[in-house]
Design a protein around this motif. Structure first.
Motif, mmCIF file in Angstrom:
data_model
loop_
_atom_site.group_PDB
_atom_site.id
_atom_site.type_symbol
_atom_site.label_atom_id
_atom_site.label_comp_id
_atom_site.label_asym_id
_atom_site.label_seq_id
_atom_site.Cartn_x
_atom_site.Cartn_y
_atom_site.Cartn_z
ATOM 1 N N SER A 141 0.831 -1.204 0.000
ATOM 2 C CA SER A 141 0.000 0.000 0.000
ATOM 3 C C SER A 141 0.863 1.251 0.000
ATOM 4 O O SER A 141 0.519 2.261 -0.632
ATOM 5 N N TYR A 142 1.995 1.215 0.696
ATOM 6 C CA TYR A 142 2.930 2.345 0.682
ATOM 7 C C TYR A 142 3.356 2.656 -0.751
ATOM 8 O O TYR A 142 3.340 3.812 -1.193
ATOM 9 N N SER A 143 3.735 1.623 -1.485
ATOM 10 C CA SER A 143 4.196 1.794 -2.861
ATOM 11 C C SER A 143 3.071 2.278 -3.767
ATOM 12 O O SER A 143 3.259 3.176 -4.602
ATOM 13 N N ARG A 144 1.885 1.705 -3.611
ATOM 14 C CA ARG A 144 0.738 2.149 -4.424
ATOM 15 C C ARG A 144 0.438 3.613 -4.179
ATOM 16 O O ARG A 144 0.164 4.377 -5.119
ATOM 17 N N HIS A 145 0.469 4.031 -2.932
ATOM 18 C CA HIS A 145 0.171 5.423 -2.603
ATOM 19 C C HIS A 145 1.224 6.360 -3.191
ATOM 20 O O HIS A 145 0.883 7.435 -3.711
ATOM 21 N N LYS A 146 2.496 5.974 -3.123
ATOM 22 C CA LYS A 146 3.540 6.803 -3.713
ATOM 23 C C LYS A 146 3.324 6.966 -5.223
ATOM 24 O O LYS A 146 3.510 8.066 -5.770
ATOM 25 N N ALA A 147 2.947 5.882 -5.890
ATOM 26 C CA ALA A 147 2.708 5.954 -7.329
ATOM 27 C C ALA A 147 1.488 6.828 -7.650
ATOM 28 O O ALA A 147 1.513 7.615 -8.603
ATOM 29 N N LEU A 148 0.428 6.702 -6.867
ATOM 30 C CA LEU A 148 -0.758 7.525 -7.088
ATOM 31 C C LEU A 148 -0.444 9.016 -6.938
ATOM 32 O O LEU A 148 -0.884 9.843 -7.745
ATOM 33 N N VAL A 149 0.328 9.355 -5.913
ATOM 34 C CA VAL A 149 0.638 10.764 -5.668
ATOM 35 C C VAL A 149 1.511 11.315 -6.793
ATOM 36 O O VAL A 149 1.337 12.463 -7.228
ATOM 37 N N GLU A 150 2.435 10.522 -7.288
ATOM 38 C CA GLU A 150 3.259 11.019 -8.397
ATOM 39 C C GLU A 150 2.428 11.215 -9.667
ATOM 40 O O GLU A 150 2.716 12.107 -10.472
ATOM 41 N N ARG A 151 1.404 10.419 -9.858
ATOM 42 C CA ARG A 151 0.524 10.652 -11.018
ATOM 43 C C ARG A 151 -0.199 11.986 -10.884
ATOM 44 O O ARG A 151 -0.433 12.686 -11.868
ATOM 45 N N MET A 152 -0.579 12.339 -9.653
ATOM 46 C CA MET A 152 -1.161 13.667 -9.429
ATOM 47 C C MET A 152 -0.174 14.756 -9.846
ATOM 48 O O MET A 152 -0.543 15.734 -10.507
ATOM 49 N N LEU A 153 1.074 14.583 -9.471
ATOM 50 C CA LEU A 153 2.082 15.580 -9.815
ATOM 51 C C LEU A 153 2.291 15.656 -11.330
ATOM 52 O O LEU A 153 2.543 16.735 -11.876
ATOM 53 N N ASP A 154 2.199 14.505 -12.011
ATOM 54 C CA ASP A 154 2.294 14.523 -13.472
ATOM 55 C C ASP A 154 1.215 15.426 -14.062
ATOM 56 O O ASP A 154 1.481 16.234 -14.974
ATOM 57 N N GLU A 155 -0.013 15.292 -13.562
ATOM 58 C CA GLU A 155 -1.116 16.105 -14.070
ATOM 59 C C GLU A 155 -0.917 17.575 -13.739
ATOM 60 O O GLU A 155 -1.186 18.453 -14.567
ATOM 61 N N ILE A 156 -0.430 17.852 -12.538
ATOM 62 C CA ILE A 156 -0.202 19.239 -12.149
ATOM 63 C C ILE A 156 0.863 19.877 -13.035
ATOM 64 O O ILE A 156 0.714 21.015 -13.497
ATOM 65 N N GLU A 157 1.944 19.155 -13.286
ATOM 66 C CA GLU A 157 2.986 19.683 -14.161
ATOM 67 C C GLU A 157 2.462 19.958 -15.560
ATOM 68 O O GLU A 157 2.822 20.955 -16.189
#
Length: 359
Positions: A141-157
Motif C-alpha cells: 500500500s505504501y508503494s501504491r500510494h507513492k505511485a498515485l501521488v506522483e501521477r497527481m504531480l504529473d497532471e499538475i505539471e
C-alpha cells in the motif's frame, strides 16, 4: 526565501530543519498535525497545527502558504498499518490537498518527498534512472500510494507549466534521532532493542532480493536545500553506497546469514502482522524484495549532491539509536516515550502493533 515544510517534525523534516538553520536567508515555517515544543531544531520558528487529511485542511493551508517561495511536502503516514482508510486519507488525499493549496496560494516551487517505492519492480544488480516505470509494487500500500501521488504531480505539471515541481526519491532514511520511531513503525514493541547496543545481530535472513539502498537523513536534507536553491525540475534519486545486502550486513554486525525463501519471509510477515505481533504487513517484504536499485547520477550532475555519510555508517547510527532508544522529546513523531503505540508501554495499554495513530 520563505519555505513552508509540511510534516516538519518527522525523520526527514527534523533533519531539514537542522540544515536550514545554517542558512541565514531561509525562513522556515513548520506544519505538523501536532506541533513540537519550542526547543532544539524546532525552536524560534512559526508553527501551524494542521492535519492534511482533515476536511478543513485546504483553506487553512492556502492561508499559511500565502507569500511562500516554496512548499516542501514531507507529510506521510506509515502507521497504523491496520487502518488502510487512515493511511489513504493522509498519504493520497492529504498530498492532493497540499498540492491544491500550493496552486491556490500561487507558490512558485513545490517539492515532494517521493521514494524508491514509487518504482515498478526492477533489477537488484543494476541501477535504474529516474525514467524507470513508476507503477509501484502492487502488494504494498505504501508503494501504491507513492505511485498515485506522483501521477497527481504529473497532471499538475502538465496543467501548470509555470509551477516548478521537484520530487526526491530517497532510499531508506536513517539517523540516530529516528531510532525509536523506526523501531516503533517497523519492528514493534517485542523487538529486544537493548541487545543491539553490542552491535551484534546473531542471524540475518538472506535472500538474493534483499538488496537495498539507504541514506543518512542529513544528506537527504542537503539534497532538499540544493533543490530549493537550484532551477531544476523533475525527479532525483537519492541514496548512498554501498548497497545493503545480507552478506554486507552479516559482516558488519558479526551475524550469520540464514537463507530464507521469499514466500517464507512474506508468509511470516503476513501471519505475525495479522496476529498483531509486529506492525509490518507482507507488502513491505514484497517491496524490499522487488524495489530496484537507483542510480543517483542526476543528483550528482545537476545538484552537485554527494552523500557525506555512507549507507553502512548511517545504518550503524540507526542501530545505535534503536539500542539507546534515541529520539527527539520535543517532537510528537520522534518522541521516545514508552507509552506510544509501537512501544512496550503502549502494548501494556492495549495499543497493539499496527494500531493507534502515533503521529
Amino acid at each position: 526565501m520563505r519555505v513552508v515544510i509540511v510534516g516538519a517534525t518527522g525523520n526527514a523534516g527534523t533533519a531539514l530543519l537542522r540544515r536550514l538553520r545554517a542558512e541565514p536567508d531561509v525562513e522556515a515555517i513548520g506544519i505538523a498535525r501536532r506541533t513540537p515544543e519550542d526547543s532544539g531544531p524546532y525552536a524560534d520558528m512559526e508553527w501551524h497545527p494542521v492535519d492534511v487529511g482533515h476536511q478543513d485542511a485546504l483553506d487553512r493551508l492556502v492561508q499559511i502558504f500565502q507569500g511562500a517561495d516554496a512548499v516542501v511536502n514531507l507529510a506521510w503516514q506509515i502507521q497504523p498499518s491496520h487502518d488502510a482508510r487512515r493511511l489513504y486519507q493522509t498519504n493520497v488525499l492529504g498530498s492532493r490537498t497540499v498540492f491544491r493549496a500550493a496552486l491556490r496560494a500561487g507558490v512558485a516551487t513545490l517539492v515532494h518527498a517521493s521514494s524508491v517505492g514509487v518504482y515498478s519492480p526492477g533489477p537488484k544488480w543494476a541501477f535504474v534512472t529516474e525514467g524507470w516505470l513508476r507503477n509501484g509494487v502492487p502488494e504494498s500500500s505504501y508503494s501504491r500510494h507513492k505511485a498515485l501521488v506522483e501521477r497527481m504531480l504529473d497532471e499538475i505539471e502538465s496543467d501548470h507549466p509555470t509551477l516548478r515541481v521537484v520530487r526526491l526519491r530517497p532510499g531508506l532514511i536513517f539517523q540516530r534521532d529516528a531510532g525509536t520511531e523506526i523501531g516503533r513503525y517497523f519492528a514493534g514493541p517485542l523487538l529486544p532493542a537493548r541487545l543491539l547496543r553490542f552491535g551484534w545481530i546473531p542471524a540475518l535472513p538472506a535472500h538474493p532480493g534483499l538488496r537495498m539502498q539507504a541514506v543518512h537523513a542529513d544528506d537527504v536534507a542537503d539534497a532538499y536545500l540544493r533543490v530549493l536553491r537550484a532551477d531544476v525540475h523533475g525527479a532525483f534519486n537519492i541514496a548512498a553506497g554501498p548497497v545493503l545486502d545480507p552478506l554486507t550486513l552479516a559482516r558488519t554486525f558479526r551475524g550469520l546469514p540464514v537463507p530464507v525463501p521469499g514466500f517464507a519471509l512474506e508468509g511470516a510477515a503476513a501471519l505475525s502482522w495479522r496476529l498483531r505481533l509486529q506492525p509490518v504487513d507482507r507488502g513491505w517484504v514484497r517491496l524490499a524484495l522487488k524495489a530496484p536499485l537507483m542510480s543517483c547520477d542526476r543528483a550528482a550532475g545537476e545538484l552537485g549532491w554527494r552523500p557525506a555519510t555512507d549507507a553502512l555508517d548511517a545504518l550503524r547510527e540507526l542501530v545505535t539509536g534503536l539500542a539507546e532508544r534515541a529520539g527527539r522529546p520535543e517532537s510528537p513523531a520522534l518522541n521516545p516515550v514508552a507509552s506510544q503505540p509501537g512501544r512496550f508501554g503502549g502494548l501494556l495499554r492495549g495499543r497493539l502493533p499496527g494500531t493507534g495513530d502515533p503521529y
